[in-house]
Design a protein around this motif. Structure first.
Motif, PDB file in Angstrom:
ATOM      1  N   LYS B  46       1.433   7.272   5.808  1.00 31.57           N
ATOM      2  CA  LYS B  46       0.275   7.915   5.159  1.00 31.57           C
ATOM      3  C   LYS B  46      -0.654   8.535   6.200  1.00 31.57           C
ATOM      4  O   LYS B  46      -1.020   9.714   6.116  1.00 31.57           O
ATOM      5  CB  LYS B  46      -0.506   6.884   4.325  1.00 31.57           C
ATOM      6  CG  LYS B  46       0.311   6.213   3.227  1.00 31.57           C
ATOM      7  CD  LYS B  46      -0.541   5.316   2.354  1.00 31.57           C
ATOM      8  CE  LYS B  46      -1.088   4.111   3.107  1.00 31.57           C
ATOM      9  NZ  LYS B  46      -0.053   3.139   3.515  1.00 31.57           N
ATOM     10  N   THR B  47      -1.047   7.714   7.188  1.00 36.05           N
ATOM     11  CA  THR B  47      -1.972   8.205   8.211  1.00 36.05           C
ATOM     12  C   THR B  47      -1.349   9.368   8.981  1.00 36.05           C
ATOM     13  O   THR B  47      -2.009  10.369   9.271  1.00 36.05           O
ATOM     14  CB  THR B  47      -2.362   7.067   9.164  1.00 36.05           C
ATOM     15  OG1 THR B  47      -3.001   6.053   8.400  1.00 36.05           O
ATOM     16  CG2 THR B  47      -3.296   7.557  10.246  1.00 36.05           C
ATOM     17  N   THR B  48      -0.066   9.219   9.263  1.00 33.06           N
ATOM     18  CA  THR B  48       0.616  10.290   9.991  1.00 33.06           C
ATOM     19  C   THR B  48       0.554  11.596   9.199  1.00 33.06           C
ATOM     20  O   THR B  48       0.262  12.657   9.761  1.00 33.06           O
ATOM     21  CB  THR B  48       2.080   9.899  10.262  1.00 33.06           C
ATOM     22  OG1 THR B  48       2.101   8.610  10.869  1.00 33.06           O
ATOM     23  CG2 THR B  48       2.755  10.903  11.170  1.00 33.06           C
ATOM     24  N   ALA B 167      -9.069  11.977   2.855  1.00 35.27           N
ATOM     25  CA  ALA B 167      -9.675  10.656   3.005  1.00 35.27           C
ATOM     26  C   ALA B 167      -8.572   9.608   3.156  1.00 35.27           C
ATOM     27  O   ALA B 167      -7.847   9.313   2.212  1.00 35.27           O
ATOM     28  CB  ALA B 167     -10.553  10.352   1.804  1.00 35.27           C
ATOM     29  N   ASP B 168      -8.416   9.100   4.378  1.00 31.22           N
ATOM     30  CA  ASP B 168      -7.350   8.134   4.661  1.00 31.22           C
ATOM     31  C   ASP B 168      -7.882   6.723   4.423  1.00 31.22           C
ATOM     32  O   ASP B 168      -8.662   6.204   5.204  1.00 31.22           O
ATOM     33  CB  ASP B 168      -6.884   8.310   6.106  1.00 31.22           C
ATOM     34  CG  ASP B 168      -5.673   7.443   6.415  1.00 31.22           C
ATOM     35  OD1 ASP B 168      -5.046   6.935   5.462  1.00 31.22           O
ATOM     36  OD2 ASP B 168      -5.365   7.280   7.617  1.00 31.22           O
ATOM     37  N   GLU B 169      -7.454   6.117   3.347  1.00 31.28           N
ATOM     38  CA  GLU B 169      -7.879   4.777   2.952  1.00 31.28           C
ATOM     39  C   GLU B 169      -9.394   4.607   3.035  1.00 31.28           C
ATOM     40  O   GLU B 169      -9.892   3.729   3.740  1.00 31.28           O
ATOM     41  CB  GLU B 169      -7.184   3.726   3.820  1.00 31.28           C
ATOM     42  CG  GLU B 169      -5.671   3.855   3.717  1.00 31.28           C
ATOM     43  CD  GLU B 169      -4.952   2.590   4.115  1.00 31.28           C
ATOM     44  OE1 GLU B 169      -5.402   1.514   3.673  1.00 31.28           O
ATOM     45  OE2 GLU B 169      -3.968   2.680   4.859  1.00 31.28           O
ATOM     46  N   PRO B 170     -10.120   5.432   2.307  1.00 27.15           N
ATOM     47  CA  PRO B 170     -11.583   5.380   2.407  1.00 27.15           C
ATOM     48  C   PRO B 170     -12.151   4.067   1.898  1.00 27.15           C
ATOM     49  O   PRO B 170     -13.276   3.711   2.238  1.00 27.15           O
ATOM     50  CB  PRO B 170     -12.046   6.546   1.536  1.00 27.15           C
ATOM     51  CG  PRO B 170     -10.933   6.777   0.571  1.00 27.15           C
ATOM     52  CD  PRO B 170      -9.670   6.423   1.305  1.00 27.15           C
TER      53      PRO B 170
HETATM   54 MG   LIG Z   1      -2.873   4.318   7.886  1.00 30.83          MG
END
Ligand SMILES: [Mg+2]
Ligand SMILES: Nc1ncnc2c1ncn2[C@@H]1O[C@H](COP(=O)(O)OP(=O)(O)OP(=O)(O)O)[C@@H](O)[C@H]1O
Lengths: 406, 224
Positions: B46-48, B167-170
């Motif tokens: 996901k972050t990637t 928004a990455d895991e806000p």
């Molecule tokens: Mg992540």
């Protein structure tokens, strides 16, 4: 707001900031103060040298310096004086002298001296003699038998004020001529060698003793502005007859000139040392500050800040610190210079040693604007330059790396 | 109309001889105005994917087109420019500049964009009001709760008028109630301001808010 950001960043770690400020302040202070000290010493040395008979400019017959005898004189003093009167800048002083090697003796002792015939009133304004009398009186223009000698000579001749002293010298016809004088005054000089060497009588008395009529051996000139010496000397050389030699103090005091140059290089060396020490402290602490904020730089990059702006930001922080440190250092420097400018730094405890180095007994630090500007410029420009390294470092983190950093 | 188009994106991390395929041929089209949730277990990529979409990292294969620009063709400086103008970013934590107040944090992006002071001040106040922090302009991040900090981050992400907000895991650092409220806020912004949002999460309750849900596992899009 970018300035605000930099300013607040500085104060995130007050202890560290104060440490950097202290380093910059001390470095600047030491540079400012040491240069003021050096200028003070230089100024004093030149002043002493100049006041001890040298003056700013001297005029002699060509050859007098190699053979300072009565025969080497300037024959038309009236014309010469008139020329000087007409051509010297306003405020300049000059005084005519007769000068030759002589022997001073009393019943038991004798010693080689330099006999100087002076115009007491004119001499008063441009050399040290009148202000250095510690017992008896300064020369009276009307007294053809008065003589003034230094404390050192007084001691080695075991005599005192009021006693008789016989002076013997070669006159213009190469004959020995002598006359008895009465010691009317004793002077103290900055250097013992001066006290031992010079004895003073009135100009007419000397001309009479040496059978010189109106002739002179030397004219000593003091200008209102020391910076104008070379210019004025060159101008005189164009006007005066070719058999006259015109010398500026730099040529008459080669040792002083050389010493000044030496001191100047010592000061530059000191600048280098002080700056290097400061620069190491600066780079190290800045590097630490940057490494602590890696995540934040990552965030800034992620928000779209270009690396150029990040460099600018870190440099701005360094600029603030440098400017504050420089201001404090200057203030401290100015305070210490002003504080010492009245009392001076008394080196007379080490008088023996300082005389060896040609140092004056009391140093009055002199802060020149040009020195202060130089120091500030060096610290600011080079300081910014070295903080470019941590700044570059801060700009090189990629946002992904930086944000992953914990 | 598509704001984001990924074609067959591969991203491989190399550590010595080891290779980790973080994204293994991801293709994804995101339309303007979507409120898209990216769901997947830890380590799924996901972050990637966010980093790649946000121009923070470059792909090894494939291409990413964001609002007409192909990211791989841009220089680092142009990428920074694009992040500044077209992307609003919200991270899981550490979103704000610690020495700036809430208001200044929101203004900061507009400052970088060159918007005049009066306008950015007005807009920042309006945005903070919209995210429910009207009275807290002067607070520093350290003086705000986690939920409040994320709200400031939402305001900040919107401040630059971006084409898309990533928004990455806000909500990862928030309790579920606060997380739900943040999502509700984001959804509201998505609807009133017509801004495209993509967010990642592995919280089922948070996924509920999405108008479109994309699952990712082992670097591949599983299903929608
Ligand atoms: Mg992540
Ligand atoms: N800098 C890196 N170097 C090497 N491998 C990495 C790096 N970043 C991520 N990975 C690997 O790539 C894969 C995907 O990671 P990613 O961070 O995208 O997952 P994620 O879905 O965001 O996980 P999480 O939910 O835990 O945040 C993982 O196997 C991870 O170990």
């Amino acid at each position: 707001m970018l300035l605000q950001l930099a300013w607040r960043n500085i104060w995130r770690n007050p202890r560290r900031t104060i440490l950097i400020l202290a380093a910059v302040t001390i470095a600047v202070w030491s540079m400012v103060f040491s240069s003021a000290l050096m200028r003070g010493i230089a100024d004093q040395m030149v002043r002493n040298g100049i006041a001890t008979l040298t003056g700013h400019i001297q005029i002699h017959q060509q050859g007098f310096r190699d053979d300072p005898s009565a025969a080497m004189h300037m024959k038309n003093p009236t014309e010469l004086k008139q020329t000087l009167q007409d051509h010297l800048p306003p405020g300049a002083l000059f005084s005519a002298r007769v000068r030759t090697n002589a022997v001073a003796s009393n019943a038991r002792h004798s010693g080689g001296v330099t006999l100087v015939g002076i115009d007491p009133d004119r001499e008063k304004k441009l050399s040290f003699v009148s202000s250095s009398i510690i017992s008896g009186n300064y020369l009276d223009a009307e007294d053809p038998y008065g003589i003034i000698i230094g404390t050192s000579l007084m001691n080695s001749l075991k005599t005192r004020v009021g006693n008789k002293l016989v002076v013997m010298a070669q006159d213009t016809r190469q004959k020995m001529s002598s006359r008895a004088f009465r010691i009317t005054g004793e002077y103290r000089a900055e250097l013992e060698a001066t006290e031992k060497e010079f004895v003073f009588i009135t100009l007419p008395a000397a001309q009479n003793l040496l059978k010189m009529d109106e002739a002179l051996s030397e004219i000593c000139i003091v200008l209102p502005d020391r910076e104008k010496v070379r210019e004025t000397a060159a101008a005189l050389a164009r006007i005066l007859p070719k058999d006259h030699e015109i010398l500026a103090w730099q040529e008459m005091l080669p040792l002083v000139t050389a010493t000044l140059r030496l001191y100047e290089s010592i000061i530059y060396l000191w600048y280098l040392v002080a700056f290097t020490a400061m620069a190491f402290g600066l780079v190290n602490t800045f590097l630490m500050a940057v490494l602590e904020r890696i995540r934040e730089f990552g965030l800034l990059r992620a928000l779209g800040m270009k690396s150029r702006w990040i460099i600018q930001g870190v440099m701005t922080e360094s600029f603030f610190l440098l400017v504050i440190g420089i201001a404090l250092g200057n203030a401290l420097g100015a305070i210490s210079v002003i504080g010492l400018s009245h009392t001076g730094i008394d080196l007379s405890v080490f008088a023996g040693g300082t005389q060896y180095w040609g140092l004056p007994k009391i140093i009055y630090p002199v802060l020149l604007a040009s020195d202060a500007i130089l120091v500030n410029g060096i610290v600011l420009v080079l300081g910014l330059l070295v903080s470019g390294y941590p700044a570059l470092k801060a700009s090189h983190f990629t946002p992904v790396e930086a944000m992953a950093h914990t | 109309m598509c704001i984001v188009e990924c074609e067959n994106v591969r991203k491989i991390y190399r550590k010595g001889t080891q290779e980790v395929v973080a994204l293994d041929g991801v293709s994804l089209k995101i339309k303007k105005g979507e409120f898209l949730a990216l769901a997947g277990p830890s380590g799924s990529g996901k972050t990637t994917l966010f980093n790649v979409l946000g121009g923070l990292d470059r792909v090894d294969e494939g291409c990413v087109i964001l609002d007409g620009d192909e990211l791989n063709q841009l220089t680092d400086s142009r990428l920074a420019e694009l992040r500044l103008r077209k992307i609003g970013i919200i991270f899981q934590s550490f979103n704000l500049i610690p020495v700036l107040s809430a208001l200044e944090n929101v203004e900061f992006v507009m400052l970088l964009q060159g918007i005049p002071p009066a306008e950015r001040n007005r807009k920042a106040k309006e945005l903070l009001g919209d995210v429910g922090l009207g009275g807290l302009y002067a607070r520093r991040p350290a003086e705000l709760s986690g939920g409040q900090q994320q709200r400031v981050a939402v305001a900040r992400a919107l401040a630059g008028n971006p084409a898309i907000v990533l928004a990455d895991e806000p909500t990862a650092n928030l309790d579920s109630q606060t997380g739900a409220r943040l999502l509700a806020l984001m959804k509201e912004m998505n609807q009133t301001r017509k801004v495209t949002f993509i967010f990642s999460t592995h919280d089922r309750m948070v996924m509920e808010y999405a108008s479109r849900l994309v699952h990712i596992k082992d670097g591949r899009i599983r299903d929608e």
